[in-house]
Design an enzyme around this catalytic site. Sequence first.
Site, short mmCIF file in Angstrom:
data_model
loop_
_atom_site.label_atom_id
_atom_site.label_comp_id
_atom_site.label_asym_id
_atom_site.label_seq_id
_atom_site.Cartn_x
_atom_site.Cartn_y
_atom_site.Cartn_z
N CYS A 12 17.93 -35.45 26.63
CA CYS A 12 17.37 -34.38 26.27
C CYS A 12 15.72 -34.34 26.92
O CYS A 12 15.26 -33.41 27.32
CB CYS A 12 17.25 -33.74 24.84
SG CYS A 12 17.10 -35.31 23.77
N ASP A 36 20.90 -28.67 27.25
CA ASP A 36 20.09 -29.70 27.89
C ASP A 36 20.49 -30.67 28.63
O ASP A 36 19.74 -31.55 29.23
CB ASP A 36 18.83 -29.94 26.72
CG ASP A 36 19.82 -30.76 25.64
OD1 ASP A 36 20.80 -30.81 25.58
OD2 ASP A 36 18.86 -31.37 24.92
#
Length: 672
Positions: free
Chosen positions: A102, A410
Amino acid sequence: MTTPALPRRHGRKIGTILALSGLAATLSAYGALDVTPTTTILATPVTPAAPAAKRPNILYIMADDLGYSDIGAFGGEIETPNLDALARGGRLLTNHHTGTVCAITRSMLISGTDHHLVGEGTMGAPRDERRGLPGYEGYLNNSALSVAQLLNDGGYHTYMAGKWHLGSSIVGGAANKGKTPDQWGFERSYALLPGAARNHFGHEPADSRNYTEDGRYVRPGEPGTPGGSPEAFYSTDFYTQKLISYIDSRRGDGKPFFAYAAYTSPHWPLQVPEPYLSKYKGRYDQGYEVVRAARIARMKELGIIPADFTPFGGVPDLPTRTPASANNDTPRARYVNANHGAELGYVDHGPGNVNKRWDSLTPLEKKAQARYMEIYAGMVDNLDHNIGLLIQHLKDIGEYENTFIMFQSDNGAEGWPINGGDDPKRTDEANAQPEAYAQLGRDNGKASAQRLQYGLRWAEVSAAPFRNVKGNFHEGGVSTPLIVRLPGQQQGAAPLRAFTFVTDNTATFLDLAGIAAPSQPAPADIDAKTGRDRNLGKVVHGARHVYPITGKSLLPLLQERHAGPVHTAPFGDESYGRAYLFSADGRWKAVWAEPPQGPVSGAWQLFDLHTDRGENHDVAGQHAALTAQLVAQWKTYMRQVGGVEPLRPGGFYGTKFPAEPNDDKKAAAGHP
C-alpha cells in the site's frame, strides 16, 4: 466484441550504492506499457462528454487490499451494486497495475513517479543494509511532487479522508518523519497516519497519535467529535461522511474539487457492523476452490478475461512448511537474490508457508475459514454502500455529471499467513469454538481489535484468475480492478485492456484539470565527495527540486483520441528484493522471487503474457537470451531510480517491520 451486460448484484553493508544516471532522459522509458497487441481498437465508442461549465471535479476512490475479482463488475459474488452501476455507465480497465504494497502504491499516486525516488523504496524504513539510503526514508521525502499541491495551486479544492501512510510529522512535530496530508497540498484532511487501523470501530487511547485532521492529532469517535461516540464510529462510514462534509463546506464558490476517498476497507482486522456482519452467512461453506472457479467463470461471461483464458492453477496443497536451506539464519548463509543465484554460490533461503486446500482442513478449520470470508465480504459490501452514498451526494448537489470518478484497489489481495507461515490449525479451531466464533468481526470495545485476517487461500480466491497475492510481482499481487467514469459520460464503453499503472492516474488528474506538471530542469548540485549531480533528473517546483511525473495521461485513450498502448517501453519495479520487468512490446514478463516463492536456484522466471497472463508456464529455459536481456534492462532501471537489491530478500510477509513513526506500541503487535 460487445461488452456483456454487468449484473446488478453478485449473490544486508553495501559496497557500492547504485548511482543515478541519465534519469531525466531515461526514467520515463521505464513507464507503463501495453501487454496486449498494439492495435487495440475500442469496440464501443465513448459518448462525448457534454461541455462543462467549469473544470471537472475529480473523485478518486481507493480500496485497501481488495482483490482483483472481489467486486461484482469483475466477476465476484459479493454484492456491489453501486460499483457495478458505475462500471455499466463507465469503463473497466482490466490491465491496471500498482505497487506490491500500500505505501509504495500511495507514494507513486501522490508523486506520479517511481517509489524508490520519493522515499518508499520499501514500505517504511528497511531494517537491513539499505536503512538510511536515499529513497529508503520510509515516508514521502522532499524530492517528491504532490498532485494535491499542484491541483490546489491550480485552483482546485483538495480533500482527503482515510489512510495516508506516507509520513506522520505534524507542523512543529518530530523531524525526519515525513509530513501529514495538510503539508502536501490537501486543504482539508482526516487521515489515518499508519498503515492499518488497530480497530475499525475506533476506541483510540487518549494519547493516540494515529489520526490527524488538518494537521492536528484527533481521536475518531471521541465524544463531542464528528462520528458521534465510539459506539457509533466505523471507519468506512466515517470517512464517507467526513469527505462529504468537506465537499459541502466550500460548495458554491465556483471552484472544482479533488476528493480522495482513501478507505481502509477491507484491510484487516476483519470487522464490520450489522447487517453486513451476518449477511453472507453460509455463502462460503463450499470453500476456496468452488468460489474461485465460479468467479473465473463469471469473469469469462462478462468479458473481463477471454473465454480461452487459462487461469493460474493455484498453489498446491502445502500441509507442512517447505524447509529452509541448511545455513538459513546463520553467519554462513549466502542468500539468493535477483542478482545472485546458485551459479554464483548463493543458495540460501528461508522456509515456505503452510497453505492448505479446503479438503485438507478439519471441520472446525472450515467453519472458521468460511466465517473469515463472510466478514470480508460484508466489509466489501459496506464499502460499496458508502461509495454509493458518495455518488448519490454528487447527484444531489448537481455535481455528478461534472465529476471524473476513478475507483481502484491499492494492491493485490492481502494474503498474510495467519500463523506466520506455520499451520494455522490451532488458531482457526480456537476461533471456531462457540464463544470465540460469536465474537468474530465484532467490536470488542478495545483500542486493539483481534487481528483477524482471512489468510493465503482466500487471498488466492480474491486474486483470481491470477497468480500470487499482495507483496508479489506476479499478476495477482499487482493487478487491481479499476473503474473510470468520464464527466458527462452517458453510456458504458468496452473494457480498456492496455497496460496502465498507478502513476498514470496522477498524470490523468492533471490533464483533466488543465494543469501542466513542472518541467523546468533543476540546476546542477554536485556532491563534492562523489562528483554526482544530486539534482540529475529533477525539475524545479517552487523552492524545491523534485522528480517529475513519469506517468502518462489516460485521457486520450478514455476519450478515444488514441487507440494504441499507453506506453511502449520496458517497465520495471522492485520491492523487498522481489522484482519484475515487462518487455517493451508488452509480450514478456520476467519475474524474480526468493525461494520457495521462486525457483530454488534463484533463477528469474519468464512468462509470455499474450498466451499466459495467468503465469502458469515459466519459459525462461526456452528463451535464455531474452530472459538475460530483460534482467539487464531491470538492472538499468534499478540504477536509474537508485534502487538497491537487498542481500537477503524477505518479501513483504517475511519482513520484520520497524515501529510506525507515530506509534511505537503498534510495532509490538506486528502492524505493517
